[in-house]
Design an enzyme around this catalytic site. Structure first.
Site, PDB file in Angstrom:
ATOM      1  CB  SER A  11      39.354  36.343  43.264  1.00  0.00           C
ATOM      2  OG  SER A  11      39.933  35.440  42.344  1.00  0.00           O
ATOM      3  CG  HIS A  35      39.359  39.807  40.647  1.00  0.00           C
ATOM      4  ND1 HIS A  35      39.853  41.014  40.183  1.00  0.00           N
ATOM      5  CD2 HIS A  35      40.413  38.955  40.628  1.00  0.00           C
ATOM      6  CE1 HIS A  35      41.133  40.890  39.904  1.00  0.00           C
ATOM      7  NE2 HIS A  35      41.507  39.646  40.159  1.00  0.00           N
ATOM      8  CG  ASP A  37      42.214  36.172  39.249  1.00  0.00           C
ATOM      9  OD1 ASP A  37      42.769  37.272  39.072  1.00  0.00           O
ATOM     10  OD2 ASP A  37      41.712  35.833  40.341  1.00  0.00           O
ATOM     11  CG  MET A  39      45.962  33.177  35.763  1.00  0.00           C
ATOM     12  SD  MET A  39      46.739  32.406  37.183  1.00  0.00           S
ATOM     13  CE  MET A  39      45.877  33.236  38.535  1.00  0.00           C
ATOM     14  CG  HIS A  68      43.947  40.284  37.302  1.00  0.00           C
ATOM     15  ND1 HIS A  68      44.439  39.834  38.510  1.00  0.00           N
ATOM     16  CD2 HIS A  68      45.018  40.807  36.647  1.00  0.00           C
ATOM     17  CE1 HIS A  68      45.731  40.067  38.578  1.00  0.00           C
ATOM     18  NE2 HIS A  68      46.122  40.645  37.457  1.00  0.00           N
ATOM     19  CG  MET A  70      47.471  37.742  35.943  1.00  0.00           C
ATOM     20  SD  MET A  70      47.089  36.862  37.467  1.00  0.00           S
ATOM     21  CE  MET A  70      45.305  36.789  37.304  1.00  0.00           C
ATOM     22  CG  MET A 139      49.824  41.930  40.963  1.00  0.00           C
ATOM     23  SD  MET A 139      48.168  41.210  40.879  1.00  0.00           S
ATOM     24  CE  MET A 139      48.329  39.731  41.898  1.00  0.00           C
ATOM     25  CG  ASP A 177      44.387  40.401  42.821  1.00  0.00           C
ATOM     26  OD1 ASP A 177      44.070  39.545  43.671  1.00  0.00           O
ATOM     27  OD2 ASP A 177      44.354  40.189  41.595  1.00  0.00           O
TER      28      ASP A 177
HETATM   29  C1  DX5 Z   1      46.342  35.782  41.750  1.00  0.00           C
HETATM   30  C2  DX5 Z   1      45.060  36.472  41.426  1.00  0.00           C
HETATM   31  C3  DX5 Z   1      44.221  36.827  42.587  1.00  0.00           C
HETATM   32  C4  DX5 Z   1      43.832  35.680  43.492  1.00  0.00           C
HETATM   33  C5  DX5 Z   1      43.820  36.217  44.881  1.00  0.00           C
HETATM   34  O1  DX5 Z   1      47.332  36.058  40.814  1.00  0.00           O
HETATM   35  O2  DX5 Z   1      45.279  37.664  40.699  1.00  0.00           O
HETATM   36  O3  DX5 Z   1      43.050  37.529  42.174  1.00  0.00           O
HETATM   37  O4  DX5 Z   1      42.589  35.115  43.209  1.00  0.00           O
HETATM   38  O5  DX5 Z   1      43.603  35.182  45.753  1.00  0.00           O
HETATM   39  P1  DX5 Z   1      43.743  35.353  47.312  1.00  0.00           P
HETATM   40  O6  DX5 Z   1      42.726  36.376  47.730  1.00  0.00           O
HETATM   41  O7  DX5 Z   1      43.476  33.995  47.834  1.00  0.00           O
HETATM   42  O8  DX5 Z   1      45.137  35.828  47.590  1.00  0.00           O
HETATM   43 ZN    ZN Z   2      43.445  38.808  40.281  1.00  0.00          ZN
END
Ligand code: DX5
Ligand code: ZN
Length: 226
Positions: A11, A35, A37, A39, A68, A70, A139, A177
């Site tokens: 990620s 990956h 993210d 947000m 991903h 969010m 998650m 994740d």
């Molecule tokens: C958080 C993200 C994850 C995040 C995971 O909401 O969806 O993808 O990057 O990070 P780590 O591996 O540090 O928990």
């Molecule tokens: Zn994620």
């Protein structure tokens, strides 16, 4: 093309955002997916990157993008990521009132479709929707921030999904994740996950590619039960 037995997806949330292309290249050859993210500070109380960054990054690497989302209102935004060349686009069940319709739109736009289930959402109501999806992201933290502690009790959802997928002979990745690292990935693999997102465990390491290889080795051993 052979289907890799396990997917490791670093990620970039944990990468240095001022050097994104370089950070992505650091895991090329070791990672299966990247990956990403996204947000929006509405669905989760954090703000990261959006479509322009994904578009620019798409030109910088051959790695497939595992986006991903969010965000609220994924129906409005998700197909844009498919158009930008994302391999897999995952949106949250909690943010969407017609997940099957959006999955269809994503597939029509040329992407794989993923459904994400946050910490407090039960899996059961969604199991019957899985034939419409290519990826189920469970998650193992509360979505929103990297670097959180892995919540092992959430693996019950992974086991339930694995039973359902195997019983129905579905072609679906089960992705975990949050808090995935050398001391947690084996439990997740043993529960039935076959795709693993890791942010801090990869980009917090001195050698990100080596960290990916190590995680893969641990997951493979745990999945094969030796
Ligand atoms: C958080 C993200 C994850 C995040 C995971 O909401 O969806 O993808 O990057 O990070 P780590 O591996 O540090 O928990
Ligand atoms: Zn994620």
């Amino acid at each position: 093309m052979t289907v890799p037995p396990l997917i490791v997806a670093p990620s970039i949330l944990a990468a240095d955002f001022a050097r994104l292309a370089e950070e992505v290249r650091a895991v090329e050859g070791a990672a299966d997916w990247l990956h990403v993210d996204v947000m929006d500070n509405h669905f989760v109380p954090n703000l990261t990157i959006g479509l322009p960054v994904v578009q620019s990054l798409r030109a910088a690497t051959e790695l497939p993008f595992d986006v991903h989302l969010m965000i609220t209102d994924p129906h409005r935004w998700a197909p844009g990521y498919a158009d930008a060349g994302a391999y897999n686009v995952t949106f949250h069940a909690e943010a969407c009132d017609n997940p099957v319709a959006l999955a269809k739109d994503l597939r029509a736009a040329g992407a794989k479709a993923g459904l994400a289930i946050d910490r407090d959402t039960p899996i059961e109501p969604y199991l019957e929707l899985l034939p419409s999806f290519d990826t189920l992201l469970i998650m193992t933290i509360k979505a929103g921030f990297g670097g959180q502690r892995f919540l092992p009790e959430l693996l019950d959802k992974v086991s339930a999904a694995r039973r359902h997928v195997d019983a129905g002979h579905l072609e679906l990745r089960i992705e975990v994740d949050g808090g995935i690292a050398a001391d947690t990935i084996e439990q997740a693999a043993a529960a039935g996950a076959d795709a693993f997102v890791a942010g801090t465990a990869v980009y917090g390491a001195d050698d990100p590619a080596e960290a990916v290889r190590r995680l893969r080795g641990l997951a493979e051993r745990a999945a094969s039960g030796v």
